[in-house]
Structures are given as structure tokens and as C-alpha cells.
Scaffold this active site. Structure first.
Site, PDB file in Angstrom:
ATOM      1  N   CYS A  99      -6.764   9.379 -20.241  1.00 19.60           N
ATOM      2  CA  CYS A  99      -5.614   9.193 -21.345  1.00 19.60           C
ATOM      3  C   CYS A  99      -6.580   9.109 -22.722  1.00 19.60           C
ATOM      4  O   CYS A  99      -6.492   9.468 -23.600  1.00 19.60           O
ATOM      5  CB  CYS A  99      -4.668   8.191 -21.297  1.00 19.60           C
ATOM      6  SG  CYS A  99      -3.459   8.452 -20.072  1.00 19.60           S
ATOM      7  N   CYS A 143      -6.908   4.238 -19.491  1.00 16.85           N
ATOM      8  CA  CYS A 143      -7.858   5.121 -18.562  1.00 16.85           C
ATOM      9  C   CYS A 143      -8.679   5.957 -19.111  1.00 16.85           C
ATOM     10  O   CYS A 143      -8.260   6.732 -20.151  1.00 16.85           O
ATOM     11  CB  CYS A 143      -6.903   5.591 -17.451  1.00 16.85           C
ATOM     12  SG  CYS A 143      -6.219   7.197 -17.684  1.00 16.85           S
ATOM     13  N   ASP A 175       0.785  -1.172  -0.099  1.00 14.68           N
ATOM     14  CA  ASP A 175      -0.020  -0.108  -0.078  1.00 14.68           C
ATOM     15  C   ASP A 175       0.822   1.401   0.018  1.00 14.68           C
ATOM     16  O   ASP A 175       2.042   1.105   0.480  1.00 14.68           O
ATOM     17  CB  ASP A 175      -0.948  -0.035   1.511  1.00 14.68           C
ATOM     18  CG  ASP A 175      -0.265   0.539   2.467  1.00 14.68           C
ATOM     19  OD1 ASP A 175       0.773  -0.238   2.931  1.00 14.68           O
ATOM     20  OD2 ASP A 175      -0.069   1.918   2.695  1.00 14.68           O
ATOM     21  N   CYS A 229      -2.210   4.143 -22.549  1.00 10.91           N
ATOM     22  CA  CYS A 229      -2.784   3.925 -21.219  1.00 10.91           C
ATOM     23  C   CYS A 229      -4.282   3.923 -21.718  1.00 10.91           C
ATOM     24  O   CYS A 229      -4.988   4.502 -22.455  1.00 10.91           O
ATOM     25  CB  CYS A 229      -2.545   4.844 -20.254  1.00 10.91           C
ATOM     26  SG  CYS A 229      -3.574   4.863 -18.769  1.00 10.91           S
TER      27      CYS A 229
END
Lengths: 388, 388
Positions: free
Chosen positions: B320, B317, B277, B315
Site C-alpha cells: 500500500c 504495508c 489459522d 494500511c
């Protein structure tokens, strides 16, 4: 969230089509078709002054049910620069929004935000509220900026005089704005972009009439009423509106700038206004004020800390479907940016639903019933709003 | 964005199942199944300390490809209060996240955030970093909080000693943490929640070994290695890790807390760590640092102002796919909250993709090739990271 095509053929298409689909009077329901699509009117346009509705990504604005936004020549000129936006494919592509956009001319912002203003016949000299740089905004410059941004509707460059201003000042100001309107029209050079005039005149009926006559005489694709919602009473605002509306062509769209609360919108639409914009839904969200049919609700109320209820059980927005009042209060109290996003999404959805209800009420002749449904909105609003 | 069921039957289900699906050594690929679902390991968990990944609504975290988050007993105890979260249906329902959650015990936060700490055998007396209120956190209190939150994995209450600390201090601290570990286990009372131990011991091999032996002797569902990434060099971090790992059961999950950069994660996973994390992806995003395979990219670089390219052409996402570098730079420069959201979404997606590539590389025995692919990440990182 697929990238849709931003390229729409425009040859042969009119820049603006406005059809009144429900021929009631004075209120009307219509459809406004622009280069990047259609919206039903009366329409509410949230503010995306910097190319984004504050704290709300473009796909969420669309998910809220809103189909048109207002952006701003002044803000985008100062940063990132209108030529940058043009080089990046225009404002629609820049901000990832393929539906209609209206841009304000910067007239209002140069008076409300900039420093050291010097108004001449040529335009306004001022200092940038960001860099302090000395700049000059004119009708020609504003249209150059808006033409480059490529919004669906550009606005003429006007002076939005402060409230209160003397009759004498407003008179000189509106005559100058009429000359700027002509220069704006002459400078306008984007064949895919409609151009609206702006009626000024403060709270003086004779000057409102003069400004409306002069503006319509020049002739635009639509007409805005500016200089309202700047501090005058609601009665003064509606009186000014009622003075102007008879001068505006019935078959063209009418836009009251900067209005406002649901009740203000209802009162204007009931009188025949078709278009509205305001920062209210997103600004109220960032201040923790959530819109419901029973009036605004402060999310930081102590009793909401343990409330598992949605903000508004009847609201279909993702915020109300997914989160409790307790969680949203927690985000707001902790100043989490996600709180601003989720609360803005709710308020924008409320506005979209309210506008749909308003169109339905106009079509059904039931505006009085809708006004009554808003009775929980502030006492001040109820008391100051005269009946139509 | 439909509300999914948060109610999962638990009778008869083990709290935690961990299966190593690719039996390579020391690195391994596995599957961790918890009360609220499964994730593939090595897994990266973004930080949702206050019940939200900063500037990123829960549905976007899922859209980024991340399946598990880390939240925090200290933060949620201070506000809104663990009993409030419990009364609102538990942490999953509260934050609108129906996948696995791990909660840290507050041990790290009470040392890094709170003021006027007084450490005794009983626990830690401190003042809230929000209200200034005098509070006391103990093993029993931390487990009471975590049990009420209902995370999938709770952590024992530990002292995270500062770096550097003397051998003598670390020794006394880790022995106390071992006693707190036993008390944490005795206090743990949520039958749907796994419990992890935490190995401390600073940078001293003998103390790391002692802490690992003592923690494993108590026996937990999984083991974390704490007190790393607190200022020590990367060589010291990896040396401490290599000391500890041989003491941890091979068939149980191993979690290095607070790590880190992609290269740090790779080096730890290559040595057999399963869980990670870090606040890095979202914090870097808010500072305008975007993650790419070629290293971090500062969005405010002047040449990006006119760049129509996506942040990262490869990418997938939403940021993008939808927006240009020029627009994202504009949002960042104008400090628009939407900029933080869109940039965080990209960085979280990068981490999800990186972890998938890491699992694939481990399974294929190609970790060296992946390390080489990260060679553009900072020179410091390259030089300090020993090869496995």
C-alpha cells in the site's frame, strides 16, 4: 522500503550524459546519467517487460544491485495501455522504480509474439497475442507509447528480421528501418527522454555497415545493435558486432540488445559495448538454473535435497544468506512461487556482481583473467567464443 | 535480512507458558511463550504447509506483523521428507523462520487430500496425492514426523470426520481419536516441543462434550477444537464451540483450527479462543480479493485500472505504501507472480492489524464496536453470526 520521490526537476539537465571514466580501448568503463539517475557501464538491465521483473518485486531488484531495467512499449500498450500508465504518473511511479528505465519500441515483440503480421512501409499490422485484436504499430505509434510511458531512454521502431534471412530481404528491411528511424526521431516528443537508434543488417557485413552509417547519419543519443542473439552462431554475432562498432561514435553509449550469458556480455564489452539486457537471469531461475562463478547449477539435483549449504557460499544475496540448497530445491520441486522469487533474486545478484567484476577487469586490463574465471560456463560457449 | 540465531538454550525453560494478561471473561488477551519466542493472543497463524507461506518469503511474513505460522506433518513428510528437514537443522532453520511454529498432525490433510483411505484402529492407509505411493499414517508416525520437524507445538493425530456425518459415525470416530490421542502423547519424544490435544465430535453437543472431557482427562499443553469450518453453518460452528469451551481449562491456550474470516475469528475470540489459522488471507490474495476494513475488494474491478490510490490508504504495508490499485490490478490481470506476493503481503498485514485491534477491543471491553466495524463484511456473515 520508503517511497522515494519520483519527481526530478529536468529543466536545464541534459537528457543523457555519458562519460568514459576509464579510457581503455576498445573496452571502456563509464557512467551514464539519465533523467532518473546514473548507472556505471558496462551495465546489465534486467527485463521488466510488463512493468515488473518477473517474480521479483522492484525493491528486491534494487537490493540485488541493479540500477536500470528494460521495459516494453508493445507489452504495456496491450495491457494496461500506455495512457493508463501515463495517467497513473508514468512508468516509474507505476512500477515503483525510481531509477532509470529503457523501453524497447515493440519492434522485436511484434515480430516474435504477435500473429498474422503484415509489414508495409507504414508499419506492421498484426493481431494481439493476448486478445487477438487487429492492431497496427508504426514508428509514430511506438514513440507515442514510449513518450507516454516516460522511460529515460526510448528506442526507435525497427524491424528485427528473423535468422536466417536472405541478403536481399535484410537489405530491404534495413532501408525501411532507416526510414522508420527518421520517422521515430520526428515523432519523438518527450523532452525528458533520450532516443536511441538501432542498427540492423543481419549477419551480412556490408548491410551492417550500411545500417550503421545510415543510423549514425540520422543522429541519436546512443546506438543499439539489434537483430543479434536471434539464432546465429556466437562467431557470427561477434563478427557482426565487430563490423558495426567502428561506425559508432566513441563518445556515445552502445547497447547490444538481448545479450546474454555472462561470457557473451564479456565478449561484447571487451569490444566496446556499454549496455546489455536479457531475460536470462530470471528465466533461468524459474527453470531452476542458478548462476555461480563455476557455471550454472541445477537446483533439482538429487544430492542437493539434504544440502545445508547456501547456493553459493560467497554470494551476499538474501537467498544465499538465509536459505539452504535443500530448502530452495524443495520450493522449486513444489513449484512454490516464493522459489521463483528467491532464485531470481540470486541470479540477478550474480549478474550485478558479474558486471561489477567486468568493469573492474576492464579498468585493470584484466579481461582475459575474468574470461578464464568463467571457463566453467558451458563448453559450447568456451569453444565458440573467439579471443579478443 | 540478517540470519538470526536459531539455537536457543532450552534446559530449564518450560515448553509453553501461557499467561492471561487481561483477565476479562470469556474473551481474554494473553501471551504465549514457546521455545522460539512469544506471541500475543488471540493470535492468527498463516499457513506455511510446505515450509513457506504461499508466494510470501519468510521475511515479508514477519514484516506483515505475524509472529507464528502453522506448518504441516503430512505435507513435509511427503516432500521433502521429515528426516531431510531434521538433517537440515529442523523446520525453523529449513524455512528461515526463527519464531514459533505449530505443526498440524496430518490428520486433516490425510482426509482432505489423500486418495483411497482405509481407516483402521491402527491408523490410516492412503495413497500420496503427489506420487500415488501407498502410505500409512498413525499417531506414532505423525509424532515421529513432528518431533523431527521440531515445531514449537505438535498436534495429536486425529480423524477429522466429514460434514455431515451421522451421530453413530462421529461417536466411533471420536472414541478412536481419543485412543490416538493417548498414543500420540505416549509417542511424543521431543523435549522442546509442546503437544496439543484436539477435540472432535461434529455438530453433536453430547459428542463434543464427551470428546472434550476425554481429551482434557488425558491432559495436554493446550487444546484445539477441530472438525469446524468444514461446511457446517456458522450457527452450528459457534454452538459446537460453546459446548466445548466450558470443558477446557481456563489457564491453557485454546485453538480453533481452520478459522477463518475476521468475523469468525472475532466471534470465536469473544467466546474465549486464543489461537487461529487459515489459508484465507493468502488464498484470497491469489484470487485477487483484498482485505480492507470495509470488506473484501476485488482488485480486477474495471474502475481500478486507472486508480492511483493505494489498495487501502490507511494500511502501512509495503504494497500500500509503494503501489497503486492500477498497478496491482495490472499484475493480477497479467498473472505475474509478483502480484500474488504483493497482494498476499497486504492481506497478511490486514490480519496482523485486525488481530491487534481484536486484542485491544477485548482488553477495552469493546468487542461489539469492533464487530460493528466489520459490518461491511459479507451480508451472509453478518446475518449468520449470533451476538455474544
Amino acid at each position: 522500503m520508503l517511497l522515494r520521490s519520483f519527481i526530478i526537476p529536468f529543466r536545464g539537465l541534459p537528457l543523457l550524459q555519458f562519460s568514459i571514466t576509464t579510457p581503455t580501448r576498445p573496452a571502456r568503463v563509464g557512467r551514464l546519467t539519465l533523467t532518473h539517475g546514473s548507472v556505471e557501464t558496462p551495465v546489465f538491465m534486467p527485463c521488466a517487460s510488463l512493468g515488473v521483473v518477473k517474480a521479483c518485486p522492484a525493491d528486491l531488484v534494487a537490493e540485488a544491485g541493479l540500477g536500470m531495467v528494460v521495459s516494453n512499449a508493445y507489452h504495456l500498450w496491450l495491457r494496461p495501455g500506455h495512457e493508463v500508465v501515463r495517467d497513473l504518473g508514468g512508468l516509474h511511479r507505476f512500477m515503483g522504480w525510481d531509477r532509470p528505465i529503457l523501453t524497447d519500441s515493440g519492434g522485436f515483440q511484434v515480430f516474435s509474439l504477435a500473429r498474422l503480421r503484415d509489414i508495409t512501409e507504414e508499419g506492421v499490422a498484426f493481431r494481439s497475442h493476448i486478445s487477438g485484436e487487429a492492431l497496427r504499430l508504426t514508428a509514430e505509434k511506438s514513440l507515442e507509447i514510449q513518450n507516454a510511458l516516460g522511460s529515460d531512454i526510448a528506442m526507435i521502431f525497427d524491424e528485427c528480421a528473423p535468422y536466417p534471412s536472405a541478403h536481399d530481404y535484410i537489405e530491404r528491411s534495413l532501408e525501411r528501418t532507416l526510414r522508420w528511424s527518421e520517422r521515430s526521431q520526428a515523432a519523438h516528443a518527450n523532452p525528458r527522454q533520450a532516443l536511441f537508434g538501432i542498427v540492423q543488417g543481419g549477419v551480412y557485413p556490408d548491410l551492417r555497415a550500411r545500417s550503421a552509417e545510415g543510423t549514425v547519419a540520422i543522429g541519436f543519443d546512443g546506438y543499439a545493435i539489434g537483430g543479434l542473439s536471434v539464432g546465429e552462431s556466437k562467431a557470427e554475432m561477434l563478427a557482426a558486432l565487430e563490423t558495426v562498432l567502428p561506425y559508432l561514435p566513441e563518445d556515445q553509449p552502445r547497447y547490444v540488445m538481448g545479450v546474454g550469458t555472462p561470457l557473451d556480455i564479456l565478449e561484447c564489452a571487451a569490444r566496446g559495448v556499454d549496455m546489455f539486457d536479457c531475460v536470462l537471469p530470471t528465466r533461468m531461475a524459474r527453470h531452476g538454473s542458478l548462476m555461480t562463478w563455476d557455471g550454472p547449477l541445477k537446483i533439482n539435483r538429487a544430492e542437493f535435497a539434504r544440502s545445508a549449504e547456501p547456493l553459493d557460499p560467497d554470494c551476499p544475496c538474501p537467498t544465499c544468506r538465509r536459505y539452504s540448497r535443500g530448502f530452495l530445491r524443495h520450493l522449486f520441486t513444489a513449484r512454490e512461487p516464493t522459489g521463483w522469487t528467491l532464485l531470481s533474486l540470486h541470479n540477478l545478484t550474480f549478474y550485478a556482481r558479474f558486471m561489477a567484476a567486468l568493469r573492474e577487469a576492464i579498468a585493470a586490463g584484466a579481461v582475459d583473467a575474468l574470461r578464464a574465471r568463467l571457463s566453467a560456463w558451458t563448453r559450447r560457449e568456451r569453444e565458440e567464443a573467439p579471443k579478443t
